[in-house]
Design a protein around this motif. Structure first.
Motif, PDB file in Angstrom:
ATOM      1  N   VAL A  83      74.754 -45.215 -21.109  1.00  0.00           N
ATOM      2  CA  VAL A  83      75.148 -44.007 -21.840  1.00  0.00           C
ATOM      3  C   VAL A  83      74.633 -42.755 -21.139  1.00  0.00           C
ATOM      4  N   THR A  84      73.412 -42.791 -20.649  1.00  0.00           N
ATOM      5  CA  THR A  84      72.851 -41.634 -19.939  1.00  0.00           C
ATOM      6  C   THR A  84      73.672 -41.313 -18.704  1.00  0.00           C
ATOM      7  N   ALA A  85      74.104 -42.342 -17.973  1.00  0.00           N
ATOM      8  CA  ALA A  85      74.934 -42.131 -16.783  1.00  0.00           C
ATOM      9  C   ALA A  85      76.271 -41.506 -17.163  1.00  0.00           C
ATOM     10  N   MET A  86      76.837 -41.917 -18.285  1.00  0.00           N
ATOM     11  CA  MET A  86      78.116 -41.356 -18.732  1.00  0.00           C
ATOM     12  C   MET A  86      77.971 -39.888 -19.129  1.00  0.00           C
ATOM     13  N   VAL A  87      76.901 -39.564 -19.839  1.00  0.00           N
ATOM     14  CA  VAL A  87      76.666 -38.176 -20.233  1.00  0.00           C
ATOM     15  C   VAL A  87      76.470 -37.295 -19.003  1.00  0.00           C
ATOM     16  N   LEU A  88      75.691 -37.765 -18.049  1.00  0.00           N
ATOM     17  CA  LEU A  88      75.457 -36.991 -16.826  1.00  0.00           C
ATOM     18  C   LEU A  88      76.739 -36.828 -16.020  1.00  0.00           C
ATOM     19  N   THR A  89      77.576 -37.865 -16.003  1.00  0.00           N
ATOM     20  CA  THR A  89      78.868 -37.772 -15.309  1.00  0.00           C
ATOM     21  C   THR A  89      79.718 -36.655 -15.891  1.00  0.00           C
ATOM     22  N   GLN A  90      79.730 -36.548 -17.204  1.00  0.00           N
ATOM     23  CA  GLN A  90      80.514 -35.503 -17.850  1.00  0.00           C
ATOM     24  C   GLN A  90      79.939 -34.114 -17.590  1.00  0.00           C
ATOM     25  N   ILE A  91      78.638 -34.011 -17.495  1.00  0.00           N
ATOM     26  CA  ILE A  91      78.027 -32.710 -17.187  1.00  0.00           C
ATOM     27  C   ILE A  91      78.413 -32.281 -15.768  1.00  0.00           C
ATOM     28  N   VAL A  92      78.373 -33.228 -14.822  1.00  0.00           N
ATOM     29  CA  VAL A  92      78.806 -32.923 -13.449  1.00  0.00           C
ATOM     30  C   VAL A  92      80.286 -32.550 -13.438  1.00  0.00           C
ATOM     31  N   ALA A  93      81.096 -33.277 -14.209  1.00  0.00           N
ATOM     32  CA  ALA A  93      82.533 -32.988 -14.275  1.00  0.00           C
ATOM     33  C   ALA A  93      82.798 -31.589 -14.811  1.00  0.00           C
ATOM     34  N   CYS A  94      81.963 -31.131 -15.739  1.00  0.00           N
ATOM     35  CA  CYS A  94      82.127 -29.768 -16.270  1.00  0.00           C
ATOM     36  C   CYS A  94      82.036 -28.731 -15.155  1.00  0.00           C
ATOM     37  N   TYR A  95      81.157 -28.963 -14.217  1.00  0.00           N
ATOM     38  CA  TYR A  95      81.028 -28.047 -13.081  1.00  0.00           C
ATOM     39  C   TYR A  95      82.234 -28.160 -12.151  1.00  0.00           C
ATOM     40  N   LEU A  96      82.719 -29.389 -11.946  1.00  0.00           N
ATOM     41  CA  LEU A  96      83.813 -29.607 -10.994  1.00  0.00           C
ATOM     42  C   LEU A  96      85.147 -29.059 -11.487  1.00  0.00           C
ATOM     43  N   VAL A  97      85.342 -28.986 -12.814  1.00  0.00           N
ATOM     44  CA  VAL A  97      86.647 -28.568 -13.343  1.00  0.00           C
ATOM     45  C   VAL A  97      86.684 -27.100 -13.739  1.00  0.00           C
ATOM     46  N   LYS A  98      85.588 -26.386 -13.589  1.00  0.00           N
ATOM     47  CA  LYS A  98      85.497 -25.036 -14.155  1.00  0.00           C
ATOM     48  C   LYS A  98      86.500 -24.048 -13.571  1.00  0.00           C
ATOM     49  N   ASP A  99      87.008 -24.322 -12.355  1.00  0.00           N
ATOM     50  CA  ASP A  99      87.964 -23.397 -11.729  1.00  0.00           C
ATOM     51  C   ASP A  99      89.349 -24.005 -11.565  1.00  0.00           C
ATOM     52  N   LEU A 100      89.593 -25.143 -12.177  1.00  0.00           N
ATOM     53  CA  LEU A 100      90.902 -25.781 -12.050  1.00  0.00           C
ATOM     54  C   LEU A 100      91.976 -24.996 -12.793  1.00  0.00           C
ATOM     55  N   PRO A 101      93.233 -25.063 -12.325  1.00  0.00           N
ATOM     56  CA  PRO A 101      94.344 -24.519 -13.124  1.00  0.00           C
ATOM     57  C   PRO A 101      94.431 -25.275 -14.449  1.00  0.00           C
ATOM     58  N   TRP A 102      94.957 -24.616 -15.479  1.00  0.00           N
ATOM     59  CA  TRP A 102      94.969 -25.204 -16.810  1.00  0.00           C
ATOM     60  C   TRP A 102      95.697 -26.545 -16.853  1.00  0.00           C
ATOM     61  N   LYS A 103      96.811 -26.667 -16.128  1.00  0.00           N
ATOM     62  CA  LYS A 103      97.577 -27.926 -16.201  1.00  0.00           C
ATOM     63  C   LYS A 103      96.774 -29.093 -15.651  1.00  0.00           C
ATOM     64  N   TRP A 104      95.999 -28.837 -14.583  1.00  0.00           N
ATOM     65  CA  TRP A 104      95.178 -29.914 -14.020  1.00  0.00           C
ATOM     66  C   TRP A 104      93.944 -30.177 -14.872  1.00  0.00           C
ATOM     67  N   LEU A 105      93.474 -29.130 -15.526  1.00  0.00           N
ATOM     68  CA  LEU A 105      92.346 -29.307 -16.438  1.00  0.00           C
ATOM     69  C   LEU A 105      92.728 -30.267 -17.571  1.00  0.00           C
ATOM     70  N   ILE A 106      93.908 -30.051 -18.170  1.00  0.00           N
ATOM     71  CA  ILE A 106      94.356 -30.919 -19.254  1.00  0.00           C
ATOM     72  C   ILE A 106      94.624 -32.325 -18.730  1.00  0.00           C
ATOM     73  N   PHE A 107      95.180 -32.432 -17.529  1.00  0.00           N
ATOM     74  CA  PHE A 107      95.437 -33.754 -16.947  1.00  0.00           C
ATOM     75  C   PHE A 107      94.154 -34.553 -16.800  1.00  0.00           C
TER      76      PHE A 107
END
Length: 322
Positions: free
Chosen positions: A47-71
């Motif tokens: 569970v800790t690894a999953m939570v950390l993965t999502q936190i890293v993903a938040c940084y990676l998606v912050k500048d994505l276009p909206w359509k790719w963000l939803i995808f």
């Protein structure tokens, strides 16, 4: 299943749920199953690894276009968030730290809740106890759709809408069917969740918050993984109210598909539920089971004989907690 008497659209029965009696039969024949009960030491690290993965993903998606963000919310982040809700399901049974450390389980559930975006863990625990204790109980088991849902969502198109609205209905239904006082831990859950959401907004921006929340809404609604919501207790075969699924999606859902086994032995972690079936196959192999959650969703939408009304209900006497 006993003397069944039709009342409304549901299947009403006047017998107790089958899980308690089957549990006694299985333990009498296979007492070694008791060794599977108790905490899973690996759960907290997964569970800790999953939570950390999502936190890293938040940084990676912050500048994505909206359509790719939803995808990516639907295809990746939402799958993790849905899996985390099923981890919270396991944690609600105290299998992260054991019954002796119940408080640690509650706080760890709040931690697992963080990427989901909305406070969920503590309230889920409060109602999930009733789901096991009063399976199908009228006015007690909030997993049962309301009469309004049955009337409204009765055509293929409306059933698709109902599936899409599952996250919202799971929030609103308890408030209508069996409202309970807000506990101190629920306030703590909400405060920590809002603080986390604001922190993500401050560090990464709005898109990262949308990534988390949209993923939760989309993947707990109309999504292949969400087939488990229907597969678990909707009556696909008359007289049977709980079904298991043994397919590959169990790998990413903490074996929630082993649902017959789970209701028989709720204190056994999801990681060990396959062992229950291996030890006592004579109790499970001949029971109705699902082979595909996608097929479950397809049949739910397009079969007239299946819908929100396809649930077994019973009258249950309220048992006071100690």
């Amino acid at each position: 299943m006993g003397n069944n008497v039709p009342r409304g659209d549901f299947e009403w029965v006047y017998t107790d749920q089958p899980h308690s009696s089957r549990r006694k039969e299985i333990l009498a024949k296979h007492p070694e199953i008791k060794s599977l009960m108790g905490p899973d030491p690996n759960l907290k690290w997964i569970v800790t690894a999953m939570v950390l993965t999502q936190i890293v993903a938040c940084y990676l998606v912050k500048d994505l276009p909206w359509k790719w963000l939803i995808f990516w919310s639907y295809a990746f982040g939402g799958c993790i968030n849905h899996s985390l809700t099923l981890a919270i399901h396991d944690i609600s049974h105290n299998v992260a730290f054991g019954n002796k450390d119940a408080k640690w389980n509650r706080f760890f559930g709040i931690f697992a809740n963080l990427p989901i975006g909305a406070p969920y863990s503590v309230g889920f625990k409060k109602y999930h106890i009733d789901h096991h204790r009063y399976l199908g109980g009228d006015g007690l088991d909030v997993d049962i759709p309301t009469d309004l849902e049955v009337r409204l969502f009765c055509t293929p198109f409306r059933k698709v809408i109902w599936l899409f609205l599952q996250p919202l209905l799971y929030v609103l239904r308890p408030l209508c069917v069996n409202p309970k006082p807000i506990s101190q831990m629920e306030i703590v859950n909400t405060a920590i969740q809002l603080a986390f959401d604001l922190l993500i907004f401050w560090l990464c921006g709005l898109k990262s918050v949308v990534y988390l929340v949209a993923g939760s809404i989309l993947c707990m609604g109309l999504h292949p993984i969400s087939g488990h919501f229907i597969a678990e207790h909707y009556m696909y075969l008359k007289g049977y109210e709980t079904y298991s699924y043994y397919g590959p999606l169990n790998w990413i859902t903490f074996n929630v598909g082993y649902h017959m086994e789970h209701h028989d032995f709720p204190s056994i972690p999801g990681s060990r539920l396959p062992e229950v079936r291996k030890i006592a196959p004579e109790f499970y192999d001949n029971l109705p089971q699902h082979s595909s959650w996608i097929r479950v969703l397809w049949d739910f939408v397009f079969c007239d004989s299946i819908g929100p009304f396809s649930r077994i209900k019973r009258e249950c006497k309220l048992v006071k907690s100690d």
